[in-house]
Design a protein around this motif. Sequence first.
Motif, PDB file in Angstrom:
ATOM      1  N   ILE A 267       1.039  -1.339   0.313  1.00 16.80           N
ATOM      2  CA  ILE A 267      -0.058  -0.022  -0.298  1.00 16.80           C
ATOM      3  C   ILE A 267       1.392   1.044   0.557  1.00 16.80           C
ATOM      4  N   TYR A 287      -4.075  -3.789  10.789  1.00 19.54           N
ATOM      5  CA  TYR A 287      -5.277  -4.002  10.926  1.00 19.54           C
ATOM      6  C   TYR A 287      -6.333  -4.428  11.724  1.00 19.54           C
ATOM      7  N   SER A 327      -3.862  -8.192   2.616  1.00 21.10           N
ATOM      8  CA  SER A 327      -5.783  -7.568   2.155  1.00 21.10           C
ATOM      9  C   SER A 327      -7.390  -6.741   2.450  1.00 21.10           C
ATOM     10  N   ASP A 328      -7.163  -6.385   1.336  1.00 18.32           N
ATOM     11  CA  ASP A 328      -9.058  -6.537   2.385  1.00 18.32           C
ATOM     12  C   ASP A 328      -9.497  -6.041   3.767  1.00 18.32           C
ATOM     13  N   TYR A 331      -7.095  -0.943   7.998  1.00 22.25           N
ATOM     14  CA  TYR A 331      -6.259   0.092   8.647  1.00 22.25           C
ATOM     15  C   TYR A 331      -6.439   1.351   8.650  1.00 22.25           C
ATOM     16  N   ILE A 350      -9.100   3.232   4.265  1.00 22.77           N
ATOM     17  CA  ILE A 350      -9.580   1.581   3.865  1.00 22.77           C
ATOM     18  C   ILE A 350      -9.060   1.712   1.759  1.00 22.77           C
ATOM     19  N   LEU A 351      -9.256   0.569   0.837  1.00 22.04           N
ATOM     20  CA  LEU A 351      -8.816   0.846  -0.134  1.00 22.04           C
ATOM     21  C   LEU A 351     -10.813   0.800  -0.643  1.00 22.04           C
ATOM     22  N   ASN A 352     -11.121   1.767  -1.229  1.00 21.74           N
ATOM     23  CA  ASN A 352     -12.099   2.244  -1.759  1.00 21.74           C
ATOM     24  C   ASN A 352     -12.423   1.930  -2.829  1.00 21.74           C
ATOM     25  N   ASN A 353     -13.488   0.501  -2.762  1.00 20.64           N
ATOM     26  CA  ASN A 353     -13.655   0.046  -3.942  1.00 20.64           C
ATOM     27  C   ASN A 353     -14.995   0.776  -5.682  1.00 20.64           C
ATOM     28  N   ASN A 356     -11.923   3.173  -6.216  1.00 19.94           N
ATOM     29  CA  ASN A 356      -9.935   2.302  -6.474  1.00 19.94           C
ATOM     30  C   ASN A 356      -8.881   3.029  -5.777  1.00 19.94           C
ATOM     31  N   LYS A 357      -8.845   3.846  -4.618  1.00 16.05           N
ATOM     32  CA  LYS A 357      -7.797   4.323  -3.995  1.00 16.05           C
ATOM     33  C   LYS A 357      -8.375   3.943  -2.454  1.00 16.05           C
ATOM     34  N   LEU A 358      -6.741   4.133  -2.472  1.00 20.66           N
ATOM     35  CA  LEU A 358      -6.726   4.872  -0.758  1.00 20.66           C
ATOM     36  C   LEU A 358      -7.365   5.669  -0.149  1.00 20.66           C
TER      37      LEU A 358
END
Length: 361
Positions: A267, A287, A327-328, A331, A350-353, A356-358
């Motif tokens: 990341i 996490y 992953s997933d 954090y 988080i990784l925002n779907n 598509n970025k942190l």
Amino acid sequence: GNEHLQKWRKQFFENSQLIFDKIKNNNDHIEIAGIINDSMKHKYRYIHDAIKYFPGQFTVEEMNATLGGRCEDLNMIVGYWLRAIGIPTALEFTPYWANSNYGGHSWLSILDTTGKFVPMNPGYDNPVRDSLPFKGAHLAKAYRLFYRLNDTFYNKDSSGIKLPERAYQDITSEYLPVANAKVSIIKHDNKSIYLGVLNGTNWKPLITETIQNKVSVTFKNIAREVLYAPIVIQQDNQSQTVGNPFFLNSKGVVQEFTPNNKKLISIYVDVSNLRAVLFEKNCQVVYWNNETNEWEPTGNPEILKYDPLKIRHTQPKIYFKFPNVISDAVYRIIDANQVPDNFSYGRPFILNNELNKLLDY
């Protein structure tokens, strides 16, 4: 209710000529509230830390002695002025911010002539129609206090008149786009499941309407673009997650976070978004482990070599790489050599779907 019984109305009405002079023939409730709030800013200020151990809310006399108070005290003094000249107000609150480690907040709202409530921060921000005065602080849930008669908790007094009970109403949908969120849950021993927001070290409970069964729970009318988790409250009053944390995006779609230790990723965190206290510290990604109900380390600690304050406006951006991270997950980044507390944990990311970025929350 917990409002002090004090003879405030005569004192405020008799000393309100200056405000009447400023108002003149103005009948706009929102503009009048702004005039009163501006007048109060010159006399009273926010002094939470100096009086945080004071039991209960201040009286008017105590406010005049200290010339300041906490949120609820400033609400009281401005609210009395408004009520004295006939402007209806309500007290509203959130127990916990959605994007802060510093608890919640209470504020006043002004009943506009249109029938809508308009929020304001006494001592700070004047009311503005169709606007929230919270300057970057995000609501997950908002409530309005009111009074009602209740035979269960109050007896009749000697004159036979019922005493009022203070209750609250969920008003989140008045201020924010909301949606329903259905998420899976694990065994919870038939306990009531609450909507949790991350405020401090752990998840804190918010009240909302729910539909609950053995395998799932639906949280109704909750704010979008907020990170949540389904939780129960244990006997020690600590929370425990009973399902994966989830993010409700701007479209009302749920993104759940199930840590995957079989898929490790790298990341890249924008250094300018990190807390300045982490400069030259041994930084560790942690996490949320739903099984242990704890924040646990993932990957190896890395020294932060760039000062976040000095590069805040640097272009191009500088990124801090953390390899071999589970992953997933949800954090946080902490100082590996410090025992973390509510504040040193910082905010989660988080990784925002959807984007598509942190992103940090």
